[in-house]
Design a protein around this motif. Structure first.
Motif, short mmCIF file in Angstrom:
data_model
loop_
_atom_site.label_atom_id
_atom_site.label_comp_id
_atom_site.label_asym_id
_atom_site.label_seq_id
_atom_site.Cartn_x
_atom_site.Cartn_y
_atom_site.Cartn_z
N ALA A 196 7.66 0.88 18.25
CA ALA A 196 8.28 1.61 17.15
C ALA A 196 7.55 2.92 16.94
CB ALA A 196 8.27 0.77 15.87
N CYS A 197 8.16 3.77 16.14
CA CYS A 197 7.56 5.06 15.84
C CYS A 197 7.37 5.17 14.33
CB CYS A 197 8.49 6.18 16.33
SG CYS A 197 7.82 7.84 16.05
N ARG A 198 6.18 5.64 13.91
CA ARG A 198 5.88 5.78 12.49
C ARG A 198 5.88 7.27 12.14
NH1 ARG A 198 4.31 0.87 10.80
NH2 ARG A 198 3.76 -0.62 12.45
N VAL A 199 6.60 7.61 11.08
CA VAL A 199 6.83 9.01 10.74
C VAL A 199 6.47 9.25 9.27
CG1 VAL A 199 8.53 10.86 10.54
CG2 VAL A 199 8.69 9.21 12.43
N VAL A 200 5.71 10.33 9.02
CA VAL A 200 5.42 10.79 7.67
C VAL A 200 6.19 12.09 7.45
CG1 VAL A 200 3.64 11.68 6.12
CG2 VAL A 200 3.15 9.72 7.59
N MET A 201 6.89 12.19 6.32
CA MET A 201 7.68 13.37 6.00
C MET A 201 7.13 14.03 4.73
SD MET A 201 11.73 13.63 4.97
CE MET A 201 12.29 13.06 6.58
N GLN A 207 12.14 0.69 8.25
CA GLN A 207 11.38 0.54 7.02
C GLN A 207 11.20 1.93 6.40
OE1 GLN A 207 7.37 -0.78 7.54
NE2 GLN A 207 7.32 -1.84 5.58
N LEU A 208 11.32 2.00 5.07
CA LEU A 208 11.08 3.27 4.40
C LEU A 208 10.56 2.99 2.99
CD1 LEU A 208 14.56 4.77 3.40
CD2 LEU A 208 14.34 2.58 4.54
N ASN A 209 9.68 3.88 2.53
CA ASN A 209 9.10 3.67 1.21
C ASN A 209 9.98 4.31 0.15
OD1 ASN A 209 8.56 6.36 1.55
ND2 ASN A 209 6.39 6.23 1.00
N LEU A 210 9.53 4.27 -1.10
CA LEU A 210 10.35 4.76 -2.20
C LEU A 210 10.64 6.25 -2.10
CD1 LEU A 210 8.76 2.76 -5.16
CD2 LEU A 210 11.04 2.46 -4.21
N VAL A 211 9.61 7.05 -1.80
CA VAL A 211 9.81 8.49 -1.68
C VAL A 211 10.74 8.80 -0.52
CG1 VAL A 211 8.68 10.69 -1.16
CG2 VAL A 211 7.65 9.12 -2.82
N GLY A 212 10.56 8.11 0.61
CA GLY A 212 11.43 8.33 1.76
C GLY A 212 12.88 8.00 1.44
N VAL A 271 4.59 10.62 -0.38
CA VAL A 271 5.27 11.30 0.73
C VAL A 271 6.24 10.30 1.33
CG1 VAL A 271 3.37 12.86 1.28
CG2 VAL A 271 3.45 10.59 2.34
N GLY A 272 7.20 10.79 2.12
CA GLY A 272 8.12 9.89 2.78
C GLY A 272 7.44 9.18 3.93
N TYR A 273 7.66 7.90 4.03
CA TYR A 273 7.07 7.12 5.12
C TYR A 273 8.17 6.28 5.74
CZ TYR A 273 4.44 3.79 7.76
OH TYR A 273 3.96 3.03 8.79
N PHE A 274 8.27 6.33 7.12
CA PHE A 274 9.34 5.63 7.82
C PHE A 274 8.78 4.92 9.05
CE2 PHE A 274 10.80 9.66 6.08
CZ PHE A 274 11.83 9.26 5.23
N VAL A 275 9.41 3.79 9.39
CA VAL A 275 9.19 3.14 10.68
C VAL A 275 10.52 3.17 11.41
CG1 VAL A 275 8.54 1.03 11.89
CG2 VAL A 275 7.38 1.64 9.76
N LEU A 276 10.53 3.74 12.64
CA LEU A 276 11.77 3.95 13.38
C LEU A 276 11.82 3.09 14.62
CD1 LEU A 276 11.93 7.87 13.37
CD2 LEU A 276 12.66 6.28 11.57
N ALA A 277 13.02 2.62 14.95
CA ALA A 277 13.25 2.02 16.26
C ALA A 277 13.38 3.14 17.29
CB ALA A 277 14.51 1.16 16.21
N PHE A 278 13.49 2.77 18.57
CA PHE A 278 13.58 3.78 19.62
C PHE A 278 14.78 4.71 19.41
CE2 PHE A 278 11.22 0.92 22.86
CZ PHE A 278 10.02 1.32 22.32
N ILE A 320 0.83 -1.21 0.00
CA ILE A 320 0.00 0.00 0.00
C ILE A 320 0.86 1.25 0.00
CG2 ILE A 320 -1.63 1.36 1.38
CD1 ILE A 320 -2.85 -1.30 2.28
N TYR A 321 1.92 1.29 0.80
CA TYR A 321 2.66 2.53 1.00
C TYR A 321 3.96 2.63 0.22
CZ TYR A 321 -0.78 3.22 4.53
OH TYR A 321 -1.98 3.38 5.16
N LEU A 322 4.29 1.57 -0.53
CA LEU A 322 5.52 1.63 -1.29
C LEU A 322 5.53 2.84 -2.23
CD1 LEU A 322 8.19 0.24 -2.13
CD2 LEU A 322 6.87 -0.95 -3.89
N LEU A 323 4.40 3.14 -2.86
CA LEU A 323 4.33 4.21 -3.85
C LEU A 323 3.67 5.48 -3.32
CD1 LEU A 323 3.33 2.09 -6.98
CD2 LEU A 323 5.59 2.87 -6.30
#
Length: 747
Positions: free
Chosen positions: A171-176, A94-99, A81-88, A75-78
Motif C-alpha cells: 500500500a501507499c501512505r500519503v500525507v496531504m 483509510q483516511l483520517n478526519l481531516v482527509g 493534516v490529511g492522512y490516507f492509505v491507498l491501494a495500488f 493516533i492519526y484520527l485527529l
C-alpha cells in the motif's frame, strides 16, 4: 511505525522525529501542527490495509495487525493534516478526519473512491508518476498539485502530497497539506481542527500530568451528563468507581513510559448511572520529553457492554435462582480442584436432590414449584460459606463446592444443616409444602481427581442416599461405583434386549368376585437377562424410561398382549380382556404410537375393548388438557382405561368424574391391613360405592388371604387379583386356569 515518510532535508527546518506520543495539549495545536508538518509522514504499522472485507481468516498474525491498526487510527484520527492509505489503484483504504473533510468523503469510503479521482485533470499525469515512484523506491516522494472535492463548481485547492510505500510494499501512505503560507495554513488547520473536535461523535478528554482534566469536548460532557465547566480541572478519578480507579492507577504508570493503550472503564454519570466506555489513550510529552499528560478518545459502549454482560450472565447463571448454572459450576469446580491440588488441601462436592419435589409441582403447580426452588436456594446458601460455590444444575438438583476443608467432618456438618433446613415447611402462596433432601458427598483427591469423575461420584452417592430412604446423606464408596457401573451395563444390555427377544410377558388372573370367573388378566413384563436371569420391571424400567426405550418396549408389550387376547378369545370362546401397564413417559410421549395400535388390533380383528390401558394415578395431575385429550383418544380407539394404584398419589374422586376412566384399581396398601372393624375397610367401602355411582368398575390389587377376598366381596368390589388366587403365570398355564375358573375362598 514506519519512518519512511519523512520530508526531504530541503523542505524541513529540522530533523523529523518519528510520530509516536502526541506533543502538547489541545492548547498546543500549533506545536502539534508543526510536528506533523516537519514529519515527512504519518506512516503506521507495516501492513497492507485495515483488513476490511478481504475475506481472509482471522489468524494470530492478522489479529495482531488489526490491533496495531486500531492504535494507529487512535493516533492519526485527529491529526491536523490529511492522512490516507491507498491501494495500488489509489483506492482510499483509510483516511483520517481531516482527509475526509478535505475531500468531502465519509471516512468509511463506502463508494470505494480513488484519490486519483480528486486530482485536477491537468495534474493527473504528475500524480500517476508520483504514485509509481512512491511504490518503487525507498525514498519519500513529494508532489505539488491541484485537488478537487468532486463537486460541480468547487474550485478545489492546491496541496502538497508526500508519500512512500508502507513496509510491506502492499500500500501507499500519503500525507496531504494545503499549499499556502505557514501562518495561513496553521490558522486554517486550527480552525478545521477546532470544528472537528467540537462536532466529533466521540468524546475527547485531555488530562494533565496530575490526571486532572485540561480539556473535554462537548460530546464528552454530554456522555457524562455534566456541563464542560463542571468537568474542567477535576481529577479523572472523580468520575470513576473503585474498579475504574484501580485500572487507572496501573495505566498512568504505563502512559508515563510512552505506551499508548486501549482499555474499558466504567465511569459514573452525574445521574449516578454507569457509563461504560473504551478509552484509547496516548501520552503527551513536551520537546524535552517531559510527561505533560494524556489525550484520550472515548467511545460509549454502555449498550453493547450491558448486552454482552446480559448474554454472559444468561450463559453462566440460572435465571430462576440467580445461582451459577451447570456451565459456571463446571468451570469453578475445575478451578477449585486445581487450587486444591496446588495447595494440597481437601475439597468436598455435595450433590443435593430434593425429595418429593415433583409432587409439589403436580399438586400445586409449576409456579409454586419455582417459588420453592428459589426459597430452597436461599436456605442452602445460608448453610455454606461465602467462599463456597452453590450452583443449580437444573430441575431440583443443586451442588455445593466446599474448598479448603481441614477435615472430612466439616462436609458432614454442612450436609446435616442442609437436610435439616430443607425439611422445614415451605410457606408458599398456595399453601404449605414439605420436601426433604438426599445429599451425596465425594472428596478430592480421595474419591476422584478429575472434575467430571468427582461429580459423577457425588451423584452416585446421592442416588444411594435416595435409595436408602431419602432425607439423608451418603458418602461415595467403591461399592457405589460398582453399582453405578452395573447400572450402565444394564442400560447398554437393554438396548439389545428387544431385538434379541429377551422380553416376555407373564399374566396374573383378575377374578370376578361374584362368580369366580377369570375374565381378565394383567400382562406383567419380565426380562430374561442372559447373565442375571429373570428381572422384574423395577430392575430395568427406570433405565428404559430415562433412555426413551420404554416407548418401543411399551409398543412391543401392547402388540404381544393383543396377540394373546386374540388367541385366548378363540380358545375360550368368549370375550377376554388384558390390561397393559403404561409408563408416565409413554403417556406423555408421541401419540403416533397409539395410532399404530389401532391399526394393529384392526388387522387382528380384535375388538379394541379387549385391551385395557393401566395408567398411573399421577398422570392425571400433570396437565389436565393434555391428559384429557390422550384419554379421549384411547376411548375413541375403543380401548378401555384403568386408573392404577389408586390411593397412593393425590388424585381424588373428582378426577375420576373429569377424566374418561373405566376401571379403578385399589392399591394394595388399602387391602393388606384390612379387617372387619378397620378403617381401611371403611375407606374401601366408601371408594367402591362412590366409584360405582360414577359408573366405574373396581379392581382390588394385592389380595393375599381368604379374609381379604371375603371382605372385598361383601363391600361390593367387582374384581380382585393377587396371590390369594394365583401368582403371575406363563400363557399356557394361564389358559388352563381361565377355563376352570377360581373357587371363591370362604372368609
Amino acid at each position: 511505525m514506519d519512518k519512511d515518510l519523512q520530508a526531504p532535508a530541503a523542505e524541513a527546518d529540522e530533523a523529523a522525529p518519528a510520530i509516536g506520543p502526541v506533543l502538547g495539549g489541545l492548547a498546543g495545536l500549533r506545536a502539534r501542527h508543526a510536528l506533523v508538518a516537519t514529519t515527512g509522514g504519518l506512516a503506521g504499522p507495516d501492513s497492507a490495509d485495515d483488513g476490511g472485507g478481504d475475506g481472509q481468516p482471522l489468524t494470530p498474525a492478522r489479529l495482531r495487525y488489526e490491533q496495531e491498526q486500531a492504535y494507529f487510527n487512535d493516533i492519526y484520527l485527529l491529526a491536523p493534516v490529511g492522512y490516507f492509505v491507498l491501494a495500488f489503484d489509489t483506492t482510499l483504504l483509510q483516511l483520517n478526519l481531516v482527509g475526509a473533510d478535505l475531500l468531502g468523503l465519509p471516512r468509511a469510503n463506502p463508494a470505494r473512491a480513488k484519490l486519483r479521482d480528486y486530482v485536477a485533470p491537468r495534474f493527473q499525469a504528475d500524480f500517476d508518476a508520483f504514485v509509481r515512484m512512491s511504490l518503487n523506491t525507498a525514498e519519500p516522494q513529494r508532489c505539488d498539485l491541484q485537488m478537487t472535492r468532486g463537486r460541480p463548481g468547487d474550485p478545489g485547492f492546491a496541496a502538497t502530497l508526500r508519500a512512500s510505500a508502507d513496509g510491506s510494499g502492499q500500500a501507499c501512505r500519503v500525507v496531504m497539506e494545503l499549499a499556502e503560507g505557514k501562518l495561513a495554513a496553521l490558522e486554517r488547520s486550527e480552525e478545521r481542527f477546532r470544528r472537528i473536535v467540537h462536532s466529533a461523535e466521540e468524546g475527547i478528554w485531555e488530562i494533565d500530568a496530575q490526571s486532572r482534566t485540561s480539556f473535554v469536548n462537548p460530546k464528552m460532557a454530554r456522555m457524562l451528563g455534566y456541563a464542560i465547566e463542571d468537568i474542567m480541572d477535576q481529577p479523572l478519578t472523580a468520575f470513576m468507581d473503585e474498579e475504574g480507579r484501580a485500572i487507572l492507577e496501573r495505566n498512568i504508570a504505563r502512559r508515563q513510559q510512552g505506551i499508548a493503550e486501549r482499555h474499558e472503564f466504567k465511569f459514573i454519570r452525574k445521574d449516578g448511572a454507569a457509563l461504560w466506555a473504551t478509552l484509547a489513550t496516548n501520552p503527551i510529552f513536551d520537546a524535552e520529553g517531559a510527561y505533560l499528560g494524556a489525550l484520550a478518545l472515548v467511545s460509549d459502549i454502555t449498550d453493547s457492554k450491558e448486552s454482552a454482560d446480559l448474554v454472559w450472565h444468561q450463559a453462566n447463571f440460572d435465571t430462576l435462582t440467580a445461582l451459577p448454572n451447570r456451565h459456571m459450576f463446571q468451570d469453578r469446580l475445575g478451578q477449585e480442584i486445581k487450587k486444591a491440588r496446588r495447595e494440597d488441601t481437601l475439597l468436598a462436592l455435595l450433590f443435593i436432590d430434593l425429595d418429593k419435589f415433583k409432587q409439589v409441582n403436580d399438586t400445586m403447580g409449576h409456579d409454586q414449584g419455582d417459588a420453592l426452588l428459589v426459597e430452597a436456594a436461599v436456605r442452602i446458601a445460608a448453610c455454606v460459606r461465602a467462599s463456597d460455590t452453590l450452583a443449580r444444575l437444573g430441575g431440583d438438583e443443586f451442588t455445593v463446592i466446599l474448598s479448603g476443608l481441614d477435615q472430612v467432618a466439616s462436609a458432614e456438618r454442612v450436609a446435616q444443616d442442609i437436610i435439616r433446613t430443607l425439611a422445614e415447611p415451605f410457606a408458599l402462596s398456595a399453601g404449605s409444602a414439605l420436601v426433604s433432601a438426599s445429599v451425596g458427598i465425594a472428596f478430592f483427591p480421595s474419591d476422584a481427581d478429575q472434575p467430571d469423575e468427582l461429580l459423577r461420584h457425588a451423584d452416585q452417592a446421592m442416588y444411594a442416599a435416595k435409595s436408602a430412604g431419602r432425607s439423608r446423606y451418603n458418602y461415595f464408596t467403591p461399592d457405589l461405583q460398582l453399582a453405578a457401573q452395573q447400572r450402565q451395563r444394564l442400560a447398554a444390555d437393554l438396548r439389545n434386549a428387544l431385538g434379541a427377544g429377551q422380553f416376555e410377558l407373564l399374566y396374573q388372573p383378575i377374578v370376578n368376585l361374584a362368580s369366580g370367573a377369570v375374565e381378565r388378566a394383567e400382562a406383567l413384563l419380565r426380562w430374561r437377562h442372559p447373565e442375571r436371569g429373570l428381572l422384574r420391571p423395577q430392575d430395568f424400567v427406570p433405565h428404559a424410561e430415562s433412555s426413551g426405550l420404554i416407548v418401543e418396549i411399551g409398543d412391543w408389550v401392547f402388540r404381544r398382549a393383543a396377540d394373546q387376547a386374540k388367541a385366548w378369545q378363540g380358545e375360550l370362546g368368549r370375550a377376554f380382556q388384558i390390561s397393559v401397564n403404561q409408563s408416565p413417559v409413554q403417556f406423555r410421549g408421541d401419540p403416533a404410537w397409539c395410532q399404530g395400535w389401532l391399526e394393529y388390533v384392526a388387522q387382528l380383528r380384535l375388538p379394541p375393548r379387549s385391551i385395557v390401558i393401566d395408567v398411573p394415578e399421577g398422570v392425571l395431575l400433570d396437565g389436565a388438557a393434555e391428559v384429557l385429550q390422550r384419554l379421549r383418544s384411547y376411548r375413541e380407539m375403543g380401548l378401555q382405561v384403568a386408573l392404577d394404584d389408586f390411593g397412593t398419589g393425590y388424585a381424588s374422586l373428582t378426577h375420576l368424574k373429569k377424566f374418561d376412566i373405566d376401571f379403578l384399581k385399589l392399591d394394595r396398601v388399602f387391602v393388606q391391613d384390612m379387617a372387619g372393624d378397620s378403617g381401611d375397610l371403611a375407606l374401601c367401602e366408601a371408594i367402591i360405592v362412590m366409584a360405582h355411582k360414577l359408573g366405574l368398575k373396581v379392581v382390588a390389587e394385592g389380595v393375599e388371604t381368604a379374609a381379604q377376598q371375603a371382605l372385598l366381596a361383601q363391600a361390593g368390589c367387582d374384581y380382585a387379583q393377587g396371590y390369594a388366587f394365583s401368582e403371575p403365570l406363563r400363557p399356557e398355564e394361564f389358559a388352563a386356569m381361565a377355563r376352570r375358573g377360581v373357587p371363591l375362598l370362604a372368609g
